[in-house]
Design an enzyme around this catalytic site. Structure first.
Site, mmCIF file in Angstrom:
data_model
loop_
_atom_site.group_PDB
_atom_site.id
_atom_site.type_symbol
_atom_site.label_atom_id
_atom_site.label_comp_id
_atom_site.label_asym_id
_atom_site.label_seq_id
_atom_site.Cartn_x
_atom_site.Cartn_y
_atom_site.Cartn_z
ATOM 1 N N GLY A 246 0.836 -1.208 0.000
ATOM 2 C CA GLY A 246 0.000 0.000 0.000
ATOM 3 C C GLY A 246 0.870 1.257 0.000
ATOM 4 C CD GLU B 170 23.995 -7.958 -20.417
ATOM 5 O OE1 GLU B 170 24.103 -9.076 -20.936
ATOM 6 O OE2 GLU B 170 24.616 -7.593 -19.407
HETATM 7 N N1 CAA Z 1 25.998 -16.090 -31.666
HETATM 8 C C1 CAA Z 1 26.884 -16.106 -32.714
HETATM 9 N N2 CAA Z 1 26.643 -15.457 -33.888
HETATM 10 C C2 CAA Z 1 25.481 -14.792 -34.001
HETATM 11 C C3 CAA Z 1 24.532 -14.740 -32.966
HETATM 12 C C4 CAA Z 1 24.827 -15.432 -31.768
HETATM 13 N N3 CAA Z 1 23.984 -15.413 -30.747
HETATM 14 N N4 CAA Z 1 23.498 -13.974 -33.364
HETATM 15 C C5 CAA Z 1 23.764 -13.583 -34.599
HETATM 16 N N5 CAA Z 1 24.956 -14.081 -34.992
HETATM 17 C C6 CAA Z 1 25.607 -13.890 -36.292
HETATM 18 C C7 CAA Z 1 24.678 -14.357 -37.406
HETATM 19 O O1 CAA Z 1 24.832 -15.739 -37.643
HETATM 20 C C8 CAA Z 1 25.131 -13.530 -38.584
HETATM 21 O O2 CAA Z 1 26.289 -14.121 -39.137
HETATM 22 P P1 CAA Z 1 26.522 -14.152 -40.755
HETATM 23 O O3 CAA Z 1 26.747 -12.712 -41.127
HETATM 24 O O4 CAA Z 1 27.730 -15.007 -40.924
HETATM 25 O O5 CAA Z 1 25.282 -14.723 -41.345
HETATM 26 C C9 CAA Z 1 25.551 -12.215 -37.924
HETATM 27 O O6 CAA Z 1 25.798 -12.500 -36.523
HETATM 28 C C10 CAA Z 1 24.466 -11.160 -38.006
HETATM 29 O O7 CAA Z 1 23.288 -11.700 -37.449
HETATM 30 P P2 CAA Z 1 21.838 -11.115 -37.769
HETATM 31 O O8 CAA Z 1 21.683 -10.976 -39.258
HETATM 32 O O9 CAA Z 1 20.831 -11.924 -37.032
HETATM 33 O O10 CAA Z 1 21.971 -9.654 -37.142
HETATM 34 P P3 CAA Z 1 20.932 -8.440 -37.040
HETATM 35 O O11 CAA Z 1 21.594 -7.213 -37.465
HETATM 36 O O12 CAA Z 1 19.643 -8.858 -37.675
HETATM 37 O O13 CAA Z 1 20.756 -8.262 -35.457
HETATM 38 C C11 CAA Z 1 19.898 -8.595 -33.266
HETATM 39 C C12 CAA Z 1 20.418 -9.207 -34.601
HETATM 40 C C13 CAA Z 1 19.417 -9.811 -32.507
HETATM 41 C C14 CAA Z 1 18.762 -7.630 -33.439
HETATM 42 C C15 CAA Z 1 21.109 -7.929 -32.565
HETATM 43 O O14 CAA Z 1 21.466 -6.716 -33.197
HETATM 44 C C16 CAA Z 1 20.859 -7.652 -31.085
HETATM 45 O O15 CAA Z 1 20.949 -8.555 -30.249
HETATM 46 N N6 CAA Z 1 20.580 -6.374 -30.742
HETATM 47 C C17 CAA Z 1 20.502 -5.978 -29.350
HETATM 48 C C18 CAA Z 1 21.828 -5.497 -28.878
HETATM 49 C C19 CAA Z 1 21.958 -5.568 -27.412
HETATM 50 O O16 CAA Z 1 21.540 -6.531 -26.757
HETATM 51 N N7 CAA Z 1 22.594 -4.574 -26.840
HETATM 52 C C20 CAA Z 1 22.876 -4.563 -25.436
HETATM 53 C C21 CAA Z 1 24.113 -3.795 -25.184
HETATM 54 S S1 CAA Z 1 25.098 -4.439 -23.905
HETATM 55 C C22 CAA Z 1 24.495 -3.833 -22.455
HETATM 56 O O17 CAA Z 1 23.365 -3.470 -22.319
HETATM 57 C C23 CAA Z 1 25.490 -3.895 -21.366
HETATM 58 C C24 CAA Z 1 25.258 -3.184 -20.123
HETATM 59 O O18 CAA Z 1 25.710 -2.081 -19.902
HETATM 60 C C25 CAA Z 1 24.628 -3.929 -18.993
#
Ligand code: CAA
Length: 380
Positions: free
Chosen positions: A339, A363
């Protein structure tokens, strides 16, 4: 399916629980209100091996598994979510990629003191104009005869104001159809690498973050982490682990909100009985406990898969998505149960509510987790 923890995992969790109750919980409100960086708590976490938990002992770590890391993250975050994220950034976003992708020299010279907690690390991916769309970063690294020159800015860098090293991502090739990134290790004090003042935030006040700048910042070839051009994969693989850390932080926040609510509901009376006897309160407590358990199971599954060396991208995203949104719902209900007192800064639940919110954002936002999960679901 076996949900029992090993004796070692129970011991590690109980050590963290005891430490958090004695050394962190009594200070949590004070450091939150003052926005004070908890140096003395970080030093003690280092002594306990909590800053490099899953790094093998020869590289300064505690040599434990990811599930133990999750258990400790939950206990530390239940006492203080700021301390939780300081720990998680060092473990998941700095030590883990350096262990996986670093050279032997980087492991000896940098990973070892950071995993021991003698030095601190941070992770530079997000930029002022690119957060979720991480690939489109503006920071560049240009090759020179004997190294690289970095230019750009990174923001919301947790641990940034205090970290001795940053693992930073920059574009190293814009010539092809897809831009290519590379990861670099930059020590604090490198000319051209500077930090702005700590950010002002809604919650996790004691975990300082800031914008960092790279202006004509020269680093040697030995600063490259992983292969040149493969930096985006280093970042994504790192976040697969990092999201387990944030899910665990959310578990801790929710656990604290639930436990405080149970205590309060047994003490506070209304209509002649403790409010715990009212079904309205019991239903809220039931939902909170059930959701917390569900989130914990998702988190433990992702941790177990990471330890087994299995790809756990989707499982980490599911854990992070569900645990973070659960923590906000649980903290919301905790305020309702309290509350007016729940809205007051005299009680901890308003802090849990503010701290929970960030777990849905950093993240990878909840929306990004849904994109990652959908990609796996659709791939089959
Ligand atoms: N592991 C390994 N490789 C990976 C992967 C993974 N989990 N995810 C993607 N890849 C690879 C793909 O296989 C691809 O490889 P190829 O070029 O050889 O095909 C390449 O990476 C690109 O992948 P996508 O085409 O899927 O990439 P995208 O541009 O479409 O983006 C996304 C994917 C999931 C949107 C990504 O950009 C993302 O996770 N964005 C969020 C970023 C984020 O989490 N930021 C947080 C910052 S850190 C933080 O917050 C810290 C703090 O202070 C606490």
């Amino acid at each position: 399916m076996n949900f029992d923890l090993t004796e070692e995992q129970r011991l590690v969790r109980d050590t963290a629980r005891d430490f958090a109750a004695r050394e962190i919980a009594p200070k949590a409100s004070e450091i939150d209100k003052a926005g004070r960086w908890p140096s003395e708590i970080i030093a003690k976490m280092a002594e306990l091996g909590f800053l490099g938990m899953a790094i093998p002992e020869p590289y300064g770590g505690a040599g434990l598994d990811t599930l133990s890391y999750s258990l400790v993250m939950e206990e530390i975050s239940a006492a203080c979510a700021s301390c939780g994220v300081i720990m998680s950034v060092n473990n998941s976003l700095f030590c883990d990629p350096l262990f996986k992708f670093g050279t032997e020299q980087q492991k000896k010279e940098v990973l070892t003191p950071v995993a021991q907690g003698k030095k601190l690390g941070c992770f530079g991916l997000t930029e002022p104009m690119s957060g979720s769309d991480a690939q489109t970063m503006a920071t560049n690294a240009v090759k020179t005869a004997d190294g690289w020159v970095l230019d750009g800015a990174k923001n919301w860098i947790t641990n940034g104001p205090h970290a001795d090293y940053i693992l930073v991502f920059a574009v190293t090739d814009r010539s092809g159809p897809r831009i290519k990134h590379t990861a670099f290790l930059v020590p604090k004090g490198t000319p051209g690498y500077t930090q702005a003042k700590p950010d002002h935030k809604l919650g996790i006040h004691a975990a300082h973050s800031c914008t960092v700048f790279f202006e004509n910042c020269k680093v040697p070839d030995s600063a490259v982490v992983g292969a040149v051009g493969e930096g985006f994969k280093v970042a994504m693989a790192t976040l697969d682990g990092g999201r387990i850390g944030i899910a665990s932080q959310a578990l801790g926040i929710a656990k604290a909100a639930l436990e405080t609510s149970v205590r309060y509901a047994k003490e506070r009376k209304s209509f002649g009985v403790p409010i715990a006897q009212h079904q309205a309160i019991q239903f809220m407590l039931s939902d909170m406990a059930t959701e917390l358990d569900a989130a914990r199971l998702l988190t433990w599954r992702a941790a177990t898969m990471k330890d087994a060396g299995a790809r756990h991208t989707m499982q980490s995203s599911e854990a992070k998505l569900y645990a973070s949104e659960m923590a906000t719902r649980v903290a919301h209900k905790a305020i309702q149960i309290h509350g007016g007192y729940g809205y007051s800064t005299e009680f901890p639940v308003e802090r849990h509510y503010r701290d929970a919110r960030i777990t849905e954002i950093y993240e990878g936002t909840s929306e990004i987790q849904r994109i990652v999960i959908a990609a796996s679901v659709l791939k089959g």
